[in-house]
Design a protein around this motif. Structure first.
Motif, short mmCIF file in Angstrom:
data_model
loop_
_atom_site.label_atom_id
_atom_site.label_comp_id
_atom_site.label_asym_id
_atom_site.label_seq_id
_atom_site.Cartn_x
_atom_site.Cartn_y
_atom_site.Cartn_z
N PHE A 1 0.83 -1.21 0.00
CA PHE A 1 0.00 0.00 0.00
C PHE A 1 0.86 1.26 0.00
N ALA A 2 1.95 1.23 0.75
CA ALA A 2 2.84 2.40 0.79
C ALA A 2 3.42 2.69 -0.58
N LYS A 3 3.71 1.64 -1.35
CA LYS A 3 4.24 1.83 -2.70
C LYS A 3 3.23 2.53 -3.60
N TYR A 4 1.96 2.37 -3.27
CA TYR A 4 0.90 3.05 -4.03
C TYR A 4 0.52 4.38 -3.38
N GLY A 5 1.32 4.83 -2.42
CA GLY A 5 1.07 6.11 -1.78
C GLY A 5 -0.09 6.11 -0.81
N LEU A 6 -0.40 4.94 -0.26
CA LEU A 6 -1.56 4.82 0.62
C LEU A 6 -1.16 4.40 2.03
N THR B 1 -18.99 3.87 -1.77
CA THR B 1 -20.19 4.56 -2.26
C THR B 1 -19.87 5.22 -3.59
N PRO B 2 -20.88 5.41 -4.45
CA PRO B 2 -20.62 6.11 -5.73
C PRO B 2 -20.07 7.51 -5.52
N GLN B 3 -20.55 8.19 -4.47
CA GLN B 3 -20.09 9.55 -4.22
C GLN B 3 -18.59 9.57 -3.90
N LYS B 4 -18.16 8.64 -3.06
CA LYS B 4 -16.74 8.59 -2.71
C LYS B 4 -15.89 8.28 -3.94
N TYR B 5 -16.36 7.34 -4.74
CA TYR B 5 -15.58 6.97 -5.92
C TYR B 5 -15.49 8.14 -6.91
N GLN B 6 -16.58 8.83 -7.11
CA GLN B 6 -16.58 9.96 -8.05
C GLN B 6 -15.70 11.10 -7.57
N GLN B 7 -15.63 11.28 -6.26
CA GLN B 7 -14.82 12.36 -5.71
C GLN B 7 -13.33 12.07 -5.82
N ASN B 8 -12.95 10.79 -5.80
CA ASN B 8 -11.52 10.47 -5.80
C ASN B 8 -11.27 9.12 -6.47
N PRO B 9 -11.49 9.02 -7.78
CA PRO B 9 -11.28 7.73 -8.45
C PRO B 9 -9.83 7.26 -8.38
N ASP B 10 -8.88 8.20 -8.33
CA ASP B 10 -7.47 7.81 -8.26
C ASP B 10 -7.17 7.04 -6.98
N LEU B 11 -7.79 7.44 -5.88
CA LEU B 11 -7.59 6.74 -4.61
C LEU B 11 -7.99 5.27 -4.75
N TYR B 12 -9.14 5.04 -5.38
CA TYR B 12 -9.64 3.67 -5.49
C TYR B 12 -8.92 2.88 -6.56
N ASN B 13 -8.41 3.54 -7.57
CA ASN B 13 -7.58 2.84 -8.56
C ASN B 13 -6.29 2.34 -7.91
N ARG B 14 -5.72 3.16 -7.02
CA ARG B 14 -4.51 2.73 -6.31
C ARG B 14 -4.83 1.62 -5.30
N PHE B 15 -5.99 1.71 -4.67
CA PHE B 15 -6.42 0.66 -3.75
C PHE B 15 -6.56 -0.67 -4.49
N GLY C 1 -5.04 -1.45 -7.29
CA GLY C 1 -3.70 -1.86 -7.68
C GLY C 1 -2.96 -2.56 -6.56
N ALA C 2 -3.08 -2.02 -5.34
CA ALA C 2 -2.41 -2.63 -4.19
C ALA C 2 -2.99 -4.00 -3.88
N LEU C 3 -4.32 -4.13 -3.96
CA LEU C 3 -4.95 -5.43 -3.71
C LEU C 3 -4.53 -6.45 -4.76
N SER C 4 -4.44 -6.01 -6.01
CA SER C 4 -4.03 -6.92 -7.09
C SER C 4 -2.61 -7.41 -6.87
N ASP C 5 -1.72 -6.49 -6.48
CA ASP C 5 -0.34 -6.89 -6.20
C ASP C 5 -0.28 -7.80 -4.97
N GLY C 6 -1.09 -7.48 -3.96
CA GLY C 6 -1.14 -8.33 -2.77
C GLY C 6 -1.59 -9.74 -3.11
N LEU C 7 -2.53 -9.84 -4.04
CA LEU C 7 -3.00 -11.15 -4.49
C LEU C 7 -1.87 -11.92 -5.17
N ALA C 8 -1.13 -11.24 -6.04
CA ALA C 8 -0.03 -11.90 -6.74
C ALA C 8 1.04 -12.38 -5.77
#
Length: 353
Positions: A75-80, A258-272, A274-281
């Motif tokens: 997560f830190a590598k994704y700035g989270l 929530t849709p509101q949270k995603y619309q306000q900050n899609p980059d945050l959730y794209n990084r989230f 990405g981190a989950l996908s890497d964690g899975l790998a």
């Protein structure tokens, strides 16, 4: 249809039996509650310049990629920076998301679908959690419909007049067996459902409070291993109950906001994502590390985790644009509608928009 709650006296009996049997010392039972008040901050929290994401977490094996991403510093590598609050179930996680205490949560699809039908409020799908069945080289399937040893059930109709445990009326471990029973010609009016939390199910079942249970791991595996129960999933198909009911693959849990949270900050959730996908790998590449990470957050013994993770469940990083997600959600709507538990239409595409 008869629903029963566990009485206070029964709860006390369960606790005494747990102490007597020594299961608590073995790590099988975990504290219950609604939402734990202690918030744990991930390893990277001491770093500067990281964006915080507040996660409502279920301390179950469904979140192995998430746990690995925390412990491996992904997560830190994704700035989270991840702040974790443990929920007792999908309901408290959903409440925390709606009350703006969380930014992302792991929830079972029936809770999300029912919430949309009842309130008209749709959540936004982020990525899949635990899956059962197989996709390509990844697979995982296992039993969840158990009968207490000493009780004979050789066909679905033998469950008529029996008491069945579920962790929550309306949850996945209620909807799935209910659907399978109805499809097999067993009316829901002929069985009694009793709500018991997963950690308390083994003792509730062996003490005779019920005849059968729709049980999650690792508790189902423990009962099968010590021969205090046997599986009847095979009476409804050639797979575990979730795949028998939902098809292959079956999505048991998934990540939402929530849709509101995603619309306000899609980059945050794209990084989230990405981190989950890497964690899975990393989880698949380093299974021993994955077991250790999961043990830290679920308190499930490593030797038990090694028998469950990647064998009775699997993970695949589907996002909202994957066509498989729409199919898996629609399958939930289908079985919920069939059982009469969902009596309003929902628009699957709204979850994915």
């Amino acid at each position: 249809m008869k629903h029963e709650a566990v009485t206070q006296a029964s709860a006390i009996l369960i606790v005494l039996l747990v102490i007597f049997a020594g299961l608590a010392a073995a790590g099988w039972l975990r504290p219950s509650g609604t939402v734990q008040t202690t918030t744990v901050t991930a390893q990277a929290s001491s770093s500067t310049g990281l964006q915080t994401i507040r996660v409502g977490s279920l301390p179950v094996t469904d979140e192995i990629p998430f746990f690995v991403a925390i412990e491996y510093g992904i997560f830190a590598k994704y700035g989270l920076q991840v702040q974790i609050t443990s929920c007792a179930g999908s309901g408290p996680c959903l409440e925390g998301l709606e009350s703006n205490n969380f930014d992302a949560v792991l929830i079972a699809p029936p809770a999300v679908i029912s919430f949309a039908a009842q309130t008209g409020n749709y959540l936004h799908f982020l990525t899949s959690g635990k899956l059962q069945g197989n996709v390509g080289s990844r697979s995982g399937d296992g039993p969840s419909f158990l009968v207490r040893s000493g009780v004979t059930v050789s066909s679905p109709t033998d469950l008529q007049g029996k008491t069945i445990l579920t962790n929550a009326i309306g949850g996945p471990n209620y909807v799935v067996p209910l659907y399978l029973l109805e499809k097999a010609g067993v009316s829901n009016k002929t069985v009694t459902w009793k709500e018991v939390r997963f950690p308390n199910m083994p003792l509730a079942l062996t003490s005779g409070q019920a005849d059968a249970a729709s049980m999650a791991q690792p508790f189902a595996g423990a009962m099968l291993a010590n021969k205090t129960a046997y599986s009847i999933d095979n009476l409804f198909g050639e797979h575990g109950s979730f795949v028998n009911a939902l098809g292959n693959p079956a999505m048991v849990s998934s990540w939402w906001t929530t849709p509101q949270k995603y619309q306000q900050n899609p980059d945050l959730y794209n990084r989230f994502f990405g981190a989950l996908s890497d964690g899975l790998a990393y989880a698949y590449a380093l299974p021993d590390f994955a077991y250790s990470a999961a043990n830290k957050y679920t308190k499930t013994p490593v030797n038990v985790l090694s028998q469950i993770a990647f064998t009775q469940e699997f993970f695949q990083p589907y996002n909202s644009s994957a066509p498989q997600v729409r199919t898996m959600l629609q399958n939930w709507v289908t079985i919920m509608s069939y059982t009469g538990y969902l009596n309003k239409q929902v628009n699957i595409d709204t979850f994915l928009g």
